[in-house]
Each structure stands twice: as structure tokens, then as C-alpha cells.
Design a protein around this motif. Structure first.
Motif, PDB file in Angstrom:
ATOM      1  N   TYR A 200       0.833  -1.192   0.000  1.00 15.30           N
ATOM      2  CA  TYR A 200       0.000   0.000   0.000  1.00 15.30           C
ATOM      3  C   TYR A 200       0.868   1.242   0.000  1.00 15.30           C
ATOM      4  CZ  TYR A 200      -4.120  -2.797   1.012  1.00 15.30           C
ATOM      5  OH  TYR A 200      -5.156  -3.686   0.934  1.00 15.30           O
ATOM      6  N   LYS A 201       0.371   2.281  -0.633  1.00 13.82           N
ATOM      7  CA  LYS A 201       1.066   3.567  -0.670  1.00 13.82           C
ATOM      8  C   LYS A 201       0.075   4.644  -0.254  1.00 13.82           C
ATOM      9  CE  LYS A 201       2.969   6.779  -4.066  1.00 13.82           C
ATOM     10  NZ  LYS A 201       3.244   6.982  -5.490  1.00 13.82           N
ATOM     11  N   VAL A 202       0.475   5.505   0.669  1.00 11.43           N
ATOM     12  CA  VAL A 202      -0.385   6.622   1.064  1.00 11.43           C
ATOM     13  C   VAL A 202      -0.273   7.698  -0.006  1.00 11.43           C
ATOM     14  CG1 VAL A 202      -0.804   8.413   2.778  1.00 11.43           C
ATOM     15  CG2 VAL A 202      -0.141   6.124   3.519  1.00 11.43           C
ATOM     16  N   ILE A 203      -1.423   8.098  -0.554  1.00  8.89           N
ATOM     17  CA  ILE A 203      -1.446   9.101  -1.616  1.00  8.89           C
ATOM     18  C   ILE A 203      -1.636  10.494  -1.035  1.00  8.89           C
ATOM     19  CG2 ILE A 203      -2.696   9.891  -3.656  1.00  8.89           C
ATOM     20  CD1 ILE A 203      -3.388   6.948  -4.167  1.00  8.89           C
ATOM     21  N   SER A 204      -2.596  10.650  -0.127  1.00  8.77           N
ATOM     22  CA  SER A 204      -2.848  11.960   0.449  1.00  8.77           C
ATOM     23  C   SER A 204      -3.465  11.814   1.829  1.00  8.77           C
ATOM     24  CB  SER A 204      -3.789  12.776  -0.453  1.00  8.77           C
ATOM     25  OG  SER A 204      -5.058  12.152  -0.504  1.00  8.77           O
ATOM     26  N   GLN A 205      -3.404  12.905   2.583  1.00  8.53           N
ATOM     27  CA  GLN A 205      -4.025  12.951   3.900  1.00  8.53           C
ATOM     28  C   GLN A 205      -4.805  14.243   4.000  1.00  8.53           C
ATOM     29  OE1 GLN A 205      -1.376  12.224   7.145  1.00  8.53           O
ATOM     30  NE2 GLN A 205      -2.943  12.491   8.680  1.00  8.53           N
ATOM     31  N   SER A 206      -6.059  14.140   4.462  1.00  8.04           N
ATOM     32  CA  SER A 206      -6.925  15.310   4.553  1.00  8.04           C
ATOM     33  C   SER A 206      -6.910  15.888   5.959  1.00  8.04           C
ATOM     34  CB  SER A 206      -8.359  14.939   4.183  1.00  8.04           C
ATOM     35  OG  SER A 206      -8.419  14.467   2.865  1.00  8.04           O
ATOM     36  N   THR A 207      -7.395  17.129   6.071  1.00  7.92           N
ATOM     37  CA  THR A 207      -7.446  17.783   7.376  1.00  7.92           C
ATOM     38  C   THR A 207      -8.474  17.137   8.289  1.00  7.92           C
ATOM     39  OG1 THR A 207      -9.000  19.395   6.466  1.00  7.92           O
ATOM     40  CG2 THR A 207      -6.675  20.023   6.505  1.00  7.92           C
ATOM     41  N   ASP A 208      -9.428  16.353   7.732  1.00  8.08           N
ATOM     42  CA  ASP A 208     -10.404  15.669   8.585  1.00  8.08           C
ATOM     43  C   ASP A 208      -9.853  14.363   9.159  1.00  8.08           C
ATOM     44  OD1 ASP A 208     -10.415  13.937   6.430  1.00  8.08           O
ATOM     45  OD2 ASP A 208     -12.564  14.104   6.029  1.00  8.08           O
TER      46      ASP A 208
ATOM     47  N   GLU B 182      -5.940   8.732   1.899  1.00 10.63           N
ATOM     48  CA  GLU B 182      -6.213   7.983   0.671  1.00 10.63           C
ATOM     49  C   GLU B 182      -5.016   7.083   0.416  1.00 10.63           C
ATOM     50  OE1 GLU B 182      -7.556   8.659  -3.973  1.00 10.63           O
ATOM     51  OE2 GLU B 182      -6.699  10.332  -2.863  1.00 10.63           O
ATOM     52  N   ILE B 183      -5.284   5.787   0.230  1.00 16.39           N
ATOM     53  CA  ILE B 183      -4.214   4.832  -0.013  1.00 16.39           C
ATOM     54  C   ILE B 183      -4.450   4.146  -1.352  1.00 16.39           C
ATOM     55  CG2 ILE B 183      -3.739   4.412   2.428  1.00 16.39           C
ATOM     56  CD1 ILE B 183      -5.265   1.733   2.083  1.00 16.39           C
ATOM     57  N   GLN B 184      -3.383   3.622  -1.913  1.00 21.14           N
ATOM     58  CA  GLN B 184      -3.476   2.872  -3.164  1.00 21.14           C
ATOM     59  C   GLN B 184      -2.826   1.519  -2.961  1.00 21.14           C
ATOM     60  OE1 GLN B 184      -1.765   4.774  -6.581  1.00 21.14           O
ATOM     61  NE2 GLN B 184      -2.598   3.275  -7.987  1.00 21.14           N
ATOM     62  N   TYR B 185      -3.559   0.475  -3.345  1.00 19.76           N
ATOM     63  CA  TYR B 185      -3.032  -0.882  -3.306  1.00 19.76           C
ATOM     64  C   TYR B 185      -2.141  -1.072  -4.521  1.00 19.76           C
ATOM     65  CZ  TYR B 185      -2.938  -5.984  -3.546  1.00 19.76           C
ATOM     66  OH  TYR B 185      -2.542  -7.280  -3.615  1.00 19.76           O
ATOM     67  N   LEU B 186      -0.922  -1.524  -4.302  1.00 18.64           N
ATOM     68  CA  LEU B 186       0.040  -1.646  -5.384  1.00 18.64           C
ATOM     69  C   LEU B 186       0.240  -3.105  -5.795  1.00 18.64           C
ATOM     70  CD1 LEU B 186       2.672   0.920  -4.060  1.00 18.64           C
ATOM     71  CD2 LEU B 186       0.888   1.297  -5.760  1.00 18.64           C
ATOM     72  N   GLY B 187      -0.820  -3.899  -5.706  1.00 17.49           N
ATOM     73  CA  GLY B 187      -0.728  -5.311  -6.071  1.00 17.49           C
ATOM     74  C   GLY B 187      -0.557  -5.503  -7.566  1.00 17.49           C
ATOM     75  N   SER B 188      -0.323  -6.726  -7.957  1.00 19.72           N
ATOM     76  CA  SER B 188       0.010  -7.021  -9.343  1.00 19.72           C
ATOM     77  C   SER B 188      -1.205  -7.009 -10.276  1.00 19.72           C
ATOM     78  CB  SER B 188       0.692  -8.385  -9.418  1.00 19.72           C
ATOM     79  OG  SER B 188      -0.144  -9.379  -8.855  1.00 19.72           O
ATOM     80  N   TYR B 189      -2.415  -7.154  -9.744  1.00 15.90           N
ATOM     81  CA  TYR B 189      -3.581  -7.259 -10.630  1.00 15.90           C
ATOM     82  C   TYR B 189      -4.106  -5.910 -11.091  1.00 15.90           C
ATOM     83  CZ  TYR B 189      -3.586 -12.121  -9.278  1.00 15.90           C
ATOM     84  OH  TYR B 189      -3.227 -13.410  -9.066  1.00 15.90           O
TER      85      TYR B 189
ATOM     86  N   PRO C  48      -4.461  -1.457  -9.746  1.00 20.16           N
ATOM     87  CA  PRO C  48      -4.307  -0.454  -8.678  1.00 20.16           C
ATOM     88  C   PRO C  48      -5.676  -0.124  -8.079  1.00 20.16           C
ATOM     89  CG  PRO C  48      -4.116   0.583 -10.820  1.00 20.16           C
ATOM     90  CD  PRO C  48      -4.256  -0.892 -11.068  1.00 20.16           C
ATOM     91  N   LEU C  49      -5.784  -0.200  -6.785  1.00 20.66           N
ATOM     92  CA  LEU C  49      -7.041   0.043  -6.092  1.00 20.66           C
ATOM     93  C   LEU C  49      -6.834   1.182  -5.102  1.00 20.66           C
ATOM     94  CD1 LEU C  49      -9.958  -0.902  -5.308  1.00 20.66           C
ATOM     95  CD2 LEU C  49      -8.868  -2.362  -3.623  1.00 20.66           C
ATOM     96  N   LYS C  50      -7.661   2.218  -5.205  1.00 23.04           N
ATOM     97  CA  LYS C  50      -7.566   3.342  -4.277  1.00 23.04           C
ATOM     98  C   LYS C  50      -8.694   3.249  -3.264  1.00 23.04           C
ATOM     99  CE  LYS C  50      -5.405   6.626  -7.385  1.00 23.04           C
ATOM    100  NZ  LYS C  50      -5.515   7.933  -8.033  1.00 23.04           N
ATOM    101  N   SER C  51      -8.393   3.555  -2.021  1.00 24.70           N
ATOM    102  CA  SER C  51      -9.374   3.576  -0.949  1.00 24.70           C
ATOM    103  C   SER C  51      -9.131   4.805  -0.090  1.00 24.70           C
ATOM    104  CB  SER C  51      -9.256   2.333  -0.056  1.00 24.70           C
ATOM    105  OG  SER C  51      -9.490   1.166  -0.786  1.00 24.70           O
ATOM    106  N   THR C  52     -10.201   5.323   0.499  1.00 19.81           N
ATOM    107  CA  THR C  52     -10.083   6.415   1.458  1.00 19.81           C
ATOM    108  C   THR C  52     -10.451   5.860   2.829  1.00 19.81           C
ATOM    109  OG1 THR C  52     -10.650   8.069  -0.204  1.00 19.81           O
ATOM    110  CG2 THR C  52     -10.878   8.712   2.093  1.00 19.81           C
TER     111      THR C  52
END
Length: 61
Positions: free
Chosen positions: A1-9, A13-20, A22-26
């Protein structure tokens, strides 16, 4: 996983860096230490619970 951004709240936001694919989640913290995130259009929650042995476990819904 890679952290993409962090909000003031406090959410991140993270991104899964698996081989199949890219999946982003907040991720954000709810009340009482609950972790909330969106995955494939569904809202998921995870709560910390104490087991009978006193060890921390995860309860995912």
C-alpha cells in the motif's frame, strides 16, 4: 500500500500496489476507534475488539 494523500479531517487515501490492478481507498476513523473505508463502491467498517485472552483482534464487516 502507498499513502497518496491525507486530509485535514484525518482521512487518508491509499493505493493498493498489487500485481492485478491499482485500487484506491479512502480510510477514516469513526467513533470508538472504528476504521471506515470504501471498497468497490461499498462502505466497510472495522472495529477493534478485545478477545477473552486480552489480545487485540479485528472484526471486519
Amino acid at each position: 500500500y502507498k499513502v497518496i494523500s491525507q486530509s485535514t479531517d484525518g482521512s487518508i487515501e491509499i493505493q493498493y500496489l498489487g500485481s492485478y490492478y491499482p485500487l484506491k481507498s479512502t480510510l477514516k476513523r469513526g467513533e470508538n476507534g472504528t476504521l471506515i473505508w470504501e471498497q468497490n463502491g461499498q462502505t466497510k467498517t472495522m472495529t477493534r475488539i478485545e478477545s477473552k485472552t486480552g489480545k487485540e483482534e479485528k472484526d471486519e464487516k
